[in-house]
Scaffold this motif. Sequence first.
Motif, PDB file in Angstrom:
ATOM      1  N   ARG A   7     -52.926  47.727  -2.808  1.00  0.00           N
ATOM      2  CA  ARG A   7     -53.737  47.568  -4.005  1.00  0.00           C
ATOM      3  C   ARG A   7     -53.624  48.840  -4.833  1.00  0.00           C
ATOM      4  N   GLU A   8     -53.320  48.609  -6.086  1.00  0.00           N
ATOM      5  CA  GLU A   8     -52.978  49.710  -6.951  1.00  0.00           C
ATOM      6  C   GLU A   8     -54.162  50.657  -7.145  1.00  0.00           C
ATOM      7  N   TYR A   9     -55.377  50.105  -7.118  1.00  0.00           N
ATOM      8  CA  TYR A   9     -56.522  50.968  -7.448  1.00  0.00           C
ATOM      9  C   TYR A   9     -56.774  52.055  -6.425  1.00  0.00           C
ATOM     10  N   PHE A  10     -56.108  51.984  -5.279  1.00  0.00           N
ATOM     11  CA  PHE A  10     -56.295  53.053  -4.298  1.00  0.00           C
ATOM     12  C   PHE A  10     -55.489  54.295  -4.646  1.00  0.00           C
ATOM     13  N   LYS A  58     -61.631  52.165 -10.321  1.00  0.00           N
ATOM     14  CA  LYS A  58     -61.462  50.855 -10.955  1.00  0.00           C
ATOM     15  C   LYS A  58     -62.162  49.768 -10.182  1.00  0.00           C
ATOM     16  N   GLU A  59     -62.468  50.050  -8.952  1.00  0.00           N
ATOM     17  CA  GLU A  59     -63.010  49.010  -8.069  1.00  0.00           C
ATOM     18  C   GLU A  59     -63.831  49.677  -6.978  1.00  0.00           C
ATOM     19  N   THR A  98     -63.020  57.583  -0.903  1.00  0.00           N
ATOM     20  CA  THR A  98     -61.595  57.408  -1.171  1.00  0.00           C
ATOM     21  C   THR A  98     -61.253  57.077  -2.619  1.00  0.00           C
ATOM     22  N   LEU A  99     -62.210  56.736  -3.443  1.00  0.00           N
ATOM     23  CA  LEU A  99     -61.828  56.271  -4.776  1.00  0.00           C
ATOM     24  C   LEU A  99     -62.304  57.161  -5.911  1.00  0.00           C
TER      25      LEU A  99
END
Lengths: 212, 540
Positions: free
Chosen positions: A9-12, B108-109, B184-185
């Motif tokens: 998943r790109e968002y990582f 983003k998520e 992590t994000l």
Amino acid sequence: MSTETTPWREYFGSRENQSQAAQLGMWIFLGSEVLLFANLFVGYAVYRYYYPEVFVEASHHLAAGWAAVQTLLLVTSSLCVALAVHYIRSGRAFWMGVALLAAMVLGLGFLVIKGWEYWKHWTEGALPGEYYRLAELPERGGSLFFTLYFLLTGLHAVHMLVGLSVLGWLVWGALVGRYTAEYHVPVEVGGLYWHLVDVFWLFIYPLLYLVE
Amino acid sequence: MNPSMAGSLAEPDYLNHETTVRSWLLTRDHKRIGVMFLVLVIFALLLGGTFAMLLRIELLTPGPTIMGPMTYNRVFTLHGVTMVWLFMIPAIPSAFGNFVLPLMLGAKEVAFPRLNLASVYIYAAGAALTLFGMVWSGADTGWTFYTPYSTTSPTAVTPILLGVFIIGFSTIITGLNFITTTHTLRAPGMHWSRIPLFVWAIYGTSVIQVVATPVLAMVLVLVALERVAGVGIFDPTRGGDPVLFQHMFWFYSHPAVYIMVLPAMGVISEVVCAFSRKNIFGYRMIAASTFGIAFVGFFSWGHHMFVSGQSTFGSGIFGVLSMLVAIFTAIKIFNWVATMYGGAIDLKVPLLYVLGFIFLLTFGGMTGVAVATTSLDVHWHDTYFIVAHFHYIMVGSVLMAFLAALHYWWPKMFGRLFPERWAFVAACTIIFGFIVTFLPQFLLGNMGMPRRYYQYPSEMQWLNVLSTAGASLLAFGFGLIGIYLLWSLRYGKVSPASPWGSRGYEWFSASPPGPHNFREPPRFEREVHDYTVSEAPHVY
Ligand code: HEM
Ligand SMILES: [Cu+2]
């Protein structure tokens, strides 16, 4: 769109980061699982303190020898899972599948023995609460021991069933070639779960079967 | 991208880029999930509020007023169950946490979007089972399900226990997701020392959630098993110990009050900065005290059991440990006040709720120290004093912070402004109504009116009438808010990207944000809420 079906998943941002996230998530989950069992361990400690003799007597009604066999099976299966992780890290998906299948067979063996034990308790009347009919032991304490016994081993068995389906799903993934040396987060995370199931048993076994 | 283009109408946002029902029900967008939770918890609040009004109307006169005693027992149980498990615990983390936490981190998520969606459905399933139990025959045990009564009560306790059990999983998943996301994000530039205090609060809350909730889950299962199979763990006639239930229950439920209050404190930290035009005073202290509270919270459960036959020594220890929580809370309160001091105060509606919050939290907290004193608690235990105490501290803080967050982030979430004047009137009504509702209950408790009683001596009537009057004001205030917020969704003025001039990081995104939060990676080059730099309204 396509990120939905590809494993990355790109968002990582990076693959390492995704793998780290998955592992961290699993560790947190395992931590909360430990606390789920903790309640029953506390209950065991409390009632063992209230009814020391009865608890020792009751533990003699359990098949300690067979439990040793179960322990062996489970520890070996954990070893197989560790091997599976090792194999997939070097890209050998076929051997990973074989190791996981072996782990599943051993796990099933564990559950078969457990089922047989349960059946024996059933015929003896060594059951929780209202269903307790074991004449040799006083109901006070005795029924509590078997309540906790069934709760601990039953919860453990439920976790084993979940673990077995996770392993089965991983084997299927290996068959269709989903995992590679670069992508094997699910194998590692699923493996962690199986190890946890193993570790729980390593607490339950001495507590219920061995402590004098 | 040209900054002056920012927020231009042509760009799709998370609300309108897809509009089918399916796109909502199967969404993995944390913002839509946040909105779904918001709708669900507001329904829970309405339901619990309806039960509350029924209770207050019943207590209008000393004798029977509108219902029988058995019905009363059910109604106060359903009120407590709905408010605690369905509203207060998920409200701020699941609704606002989901919406703004990733935005604040520049993500983003969330880390596990699918699990996040699952948590909505798990919550809904648990809530449905609970409602089913309520409709079937209700429970009459109180929200605490104390044994041995809960194991023998003929009412529908089992479905309610299982419903709450299921909701617990939703809580655990949400907590797990937030912790992983925070680790992590974070976008480049988002160091640990820059993380907004709301995120810190949610992070601390999440830790409590994953540690404490499983304990509750198991206790509820044990009670359910006791009812179904008579397993005897808590049943003294079978050699079990009913007090063990209280230990296990409060081991969860005391920390649970921090699951409710910590996110509220996080909201306050954000709103205080935005409307004082100043960065927070004592950032590190506020972040650290969050964990102080979380930690000590696990060692104070025994203050619910002063009269359960616990040793005097044990009670003393629990009392002292409980008071430590007050120290950590005071640290926060002083820092918020210090932030406002010398700030360019802009008394908008969200800040009004902050003031209400600070008042209620301080008052509720001080009465908390009082009831943590064993000798005093013997007098107040199970009286209205306790009811007033916990309503001040947990309901007061959650409600005030929830409303502050709702107003502060409303333009962020829906791109519309609410009518300021109406909101101001409603806020004053709510705060005043709250005080009028629960202040008399302190006095009633001190006079000896027990909690969960249906009748009372007629000398106590005027205080009860006052309390009911306050409750009616509250209900009126809520009605008002409901009306103007719904109105604003359609007719409200379109909001600029950052309507309050806030420098919180979540305003780096458009209002409402696009489907992927940001068009380009946001750059975190200043501290959160830094009002000293002059900043063009750049939306990433
Ligand atoms: C609309 C204003 C409210 C009124 C008039 C009200 C009134 C009451 C009353 C009369 C009780 C029963 C006390 C007893 O008999 O022991 C009660 C209990 C309780 N309320 Fe409220 N309440 C209100 C709002 C809330 C809110 C918003 C929440 C949570 C967000 C809440 C949470 C609780 C809890 C946890 C209990 C304890 C239930 C129990 O111990 O059985 N209340 N409330
Ligand atoms: Cu407490």
